[in-house]
Design a protein around this motif. Structure first.
Motif, PDB file in Angstrom:
ATOM      1  N   ALA A  17     116.884  42.451  43.916  1.00 29.31           N
ATOM      2  CA  ALA A  17     117.326  41.114  44.292  1.00 29.31           C
ATOM      3  C   ALA A  17     116.968  40.813  45.749  1.00 29.31           C
ATOM      4  CB  ALA A  17     118.831  40.985  44.077  1.00 29.31           C
ATOM      5  N   ILE A 144     125.261  33.294  40.855  1.00 35.85           N
ATOM      6  CA  ILE A 144     124.633  34.503  40.322  1.00 35.85           C
ATOM      7  C   ILE A 144     124.036  35.341  41.444  1.00 35.85           C
ATOM      8  CG2 ILE A 144     122.775  35.434  38.886  1.00 35.85           C
ATOM      9  CD1 ILE A 144     123.042  33.099  37.057  1.00 35.85           C
ATOM     10  N   GLU A 145     123.460  34.671  42.433  1.00 37.73           N
ATOM     11  CA  GLU A 145     122.731  35.364  43.482  1.00 37.73           C
ATOM     12  C   GLU A 145     123.628  36.279  44.312  1.00 37.73           C
ATOM     13  OE1 GLU A 145     120.751  32.103  45.439  1.00 37.73           O
ATOM     14  OE2 GLU A 145     120.003  31.405  43.487  1.00 37.73           O
ATOM     15  N   LEU A 148     125.729  39.038  41.228  1.00 34.76           N
ATOM     16  CA  LEU A 148     124.963  40.113  40.577  1.00 34.76           C
ATOM     17  C   LEU A 148     125.398  41.468  41.121  1.00 34.76           C
ATOM     18  CD1 LEU A 148     122.415  41.296  42.565  1.00 34.76           C
ATOM     19  CD2 LEU A 148     121.616  38.960  42.156  1.00 34.76           C
ATOM     20  N   TYR A 185     124.629  36.180  32.583  1.00 33.46           N
ATOM     21  CA  TYR A 185     123.608  36.916  33.333  1.00 33.46           C
ATOM     22  C   TYR A 185     124.175  38.250  33.829  1.00 33.46           C
ATOM     23  CZ  TYR A 185     120.331  38.258  37.008  1.00 33.46           C
ATOM     24  OH  TYR A 185     119.443  38.961  37.791  1.00 33.46           O
ATOM     25  N   GLY A 186     125.399  38.216  34.361  1.00 32.49           N
ATOM     26  CA  GLY A 186     126.014  39.450  34.827  1.00 32.49           C
ATOM     27  C   GLY A 186     126.171  40.467  33.719  1.00 32.49           C
ATOM     28  N   LEU A 189     122.746  41.961  33.001  1.00 37.63           N
ATOM     29  CA  LEU A 189     122.376  42.914  34.050  1.00 37.63           C
ATOM     30  C   LEU A 189     123.139  44.221  33.887  1.00 37.63           C
ATOM     31  CD1 LEU A 189     120.738  43.427  36.623  1.00 37.63           C
ATOM     32  CD2 LEU A 189     122.639  42.443  37.934  1.00 37.63           C
ATOM     33  N   LEU A 318     116.638  36.598  40.711  1.00 39.76           N
ATOM     34  CA  LEU A 318     117.167  36.903  39.382  1.00 39.76           C
ATOM     35  C   LEU A 318     116.258  37.875  38.641  1.00 39.76           C
ATOM     36  CD1 LEU A 318     118.991  34.553  40.193  1.00 39.76           C
ATOM     37  CD2 LEU A 318     118.699  33.605  37.908  1.00 39.76           C
ATOM     38  N   ALA A 321     116.411  41.455  40.250  1.00 37.53           N
ATOM     39  CA  ALA A 321     117.568  42.269  39.862  1.00 37.53           C
ATOM     40  C   ALA A 321     117.381  42.846  38.465  1.00 37.53           C
ATOM     41  CB  ALA A 321     118.838  41.439  39.937  1.00 37.53           C
TER      42      ALA A 321
END
Length: 365
Positions: A17, A144-145, A148, A185-186, A189, A318, A321
């Motif tokens: 990231a 998100i940035e 994460l 998204y998390g 990941l 994104l 990561a």
């Protein structure tokens, strides 16, 4: 799951990231691809200086934007507190970031302040509102940035992951669709950090977590999206996102990325397929696509993200990561680590966070 492998992937996600953020610093927000190529050549391969008159003017190659600076702030809070401590994160924002802002876009650390952070600054600093009343309606990936890092910390604890990410995201963004996509998204990941593949089966694994109550999404269908049976109760909606669709996107996109009948060539043109703007619904499919297409090729994934133009910095964060979680820190080319300003400090923070993966969620509280 070997602990050393998980820690390698966890650290890879964080450093990926940071690398994506710094790679996007120079060529950020070029919507005219001819202008981008004219300023940076046919293919950007490394960190670059921003051009005069462009975003982040005055910064140098390898430095972080404000998104990376906030991610570092989040990382320090997680590492030092041993868990997500909202009061500590908010204190750091109040003391370390907000005094450096004036509410305008082209200002502040990193040379630019995003819409959601400007909105939170106005409510917190000018209107004196408490945290919790600072969220706005930006439809972007800014939450998100930073979250994460929370996803990495709670990579093996999906319920805690969803709660912490949702709570932190709400500090700046309150749209339920944005929140559901942020948590999704998390969750993606976290599975990559565990060692799962970003493929056609990943969404089924996420849906299993919904069915067991570990992810807060509302779903009435059975496995394989089969319809509900007569007499099935309606699952409770309280505290749940309206639908699990944000969890289904990754596998559909991954299927497309590996289907020879759906060519996107070269891969950077994913930005034209899914859209170049900042909104989360443009950014996530492109990031999932690039990470699925180049699962063990970190360099290709992030460089195609950057060379696609538009909001390429968020796309690269994104993607970086996700790709870093798949390749691991050991799979990231050394030149990207060497060229990152304060790279060794960031690497140590990433490794310290990686060492916390799997620890009890209440540690440090």
């Amino acid at each position: 799951m070997a602990e050393s492998a998980i820690q390698d992937r966890a650290a890879g996600a964080i450093m990926g990231a940071f690398i994506g953020d710094a790679l996007g610093l120079g060529p950020h927000w070029y919507y005219d691809l001819e202008e981008l190529r004219r300023d940076y050549g046919d293919w950007i391969t490394t960190y670059t200086d921003p051009k005069p008159g462009r975003y982040h003017e005055g910064l140098k190659a390898g430095q972080l934007s404000q998104a990376g600076i906030i991610l570092r702030l989040m990382l320090r809070s997680l590492v030092e507190r041993g868990a997500y401590d909202e009061a500590d994160f908010c204190r750091r924002m109040d003391e370390e970031l907000f005094p450096l802002l004036d509410g305008t876009p082209a200002n502040g650390p990193g040379g630019y302040t995003s819409q959601s952070i400007r909105n939170a600054w106005r409510k917190r600093v000018q209107q004196k509102l408490p945290w919790g009343q600072t969220g706005g309606h930006a439809d972007t990936t800014e939450a998100i940035e930073r979250t994460l890092a929370i996803a990495v910390r709670y990579a093996t604890q999906p319920h805690e992951l969803a709660t912490a990410i949702s709570n932190n995201a709400r500090l700046t963004q309150i749209d339920d669709t944005v929140l559901s996509m942020t948590v999704a998204y998390g969750a993606v990941l976290s599975l990559l950090v565990q060692g799962h593949e970003l493929d056609k089966d990943l969404s089924d694994k996420l849906m299993h977590l919904v069915k067991t109550g570990e992810l807060p999404f509302h779903a009435v269908t059975h496995s394989d999206l089969q319809p509900p049976r007569p007499g099935d109760p309606d699952p409770p909606l309280a505290g749940r996102f309206a639908s699990p669709d944000a969890l289904l996107t990754p596998s559909y996109v991954a299927t497309a990325a590996t289907d020879p009948g759906i060519p996107i060539e070269p891969a950077w043109k994913v930005s034209l397929v899914y859209g170049m703007p900042c909104a989360i619904y443009h950014q996530l499919p492109a990031a999932y696509y690039l990470a699925a297409r180049f699962p063990q090729d970190f360099e290709s994934a992030v460089l195609h993200a950057v060379n696609g133009g538009g909001q390429n910095q968020a796309r690269a964060i994104l993607t970086g990561a996700l790709a870093g979680a798949q390749a691991g820190l050991s799979g990231i080319p050394q030149r990207f680590l060497d060229g990152l300003e304060e790279g060794e400090t960031l690497r140590k923070l990433a490794m310290d966070l990686a060492a916390q993966v799997g620890m009890p969620a209440d540690r440090g509280e």
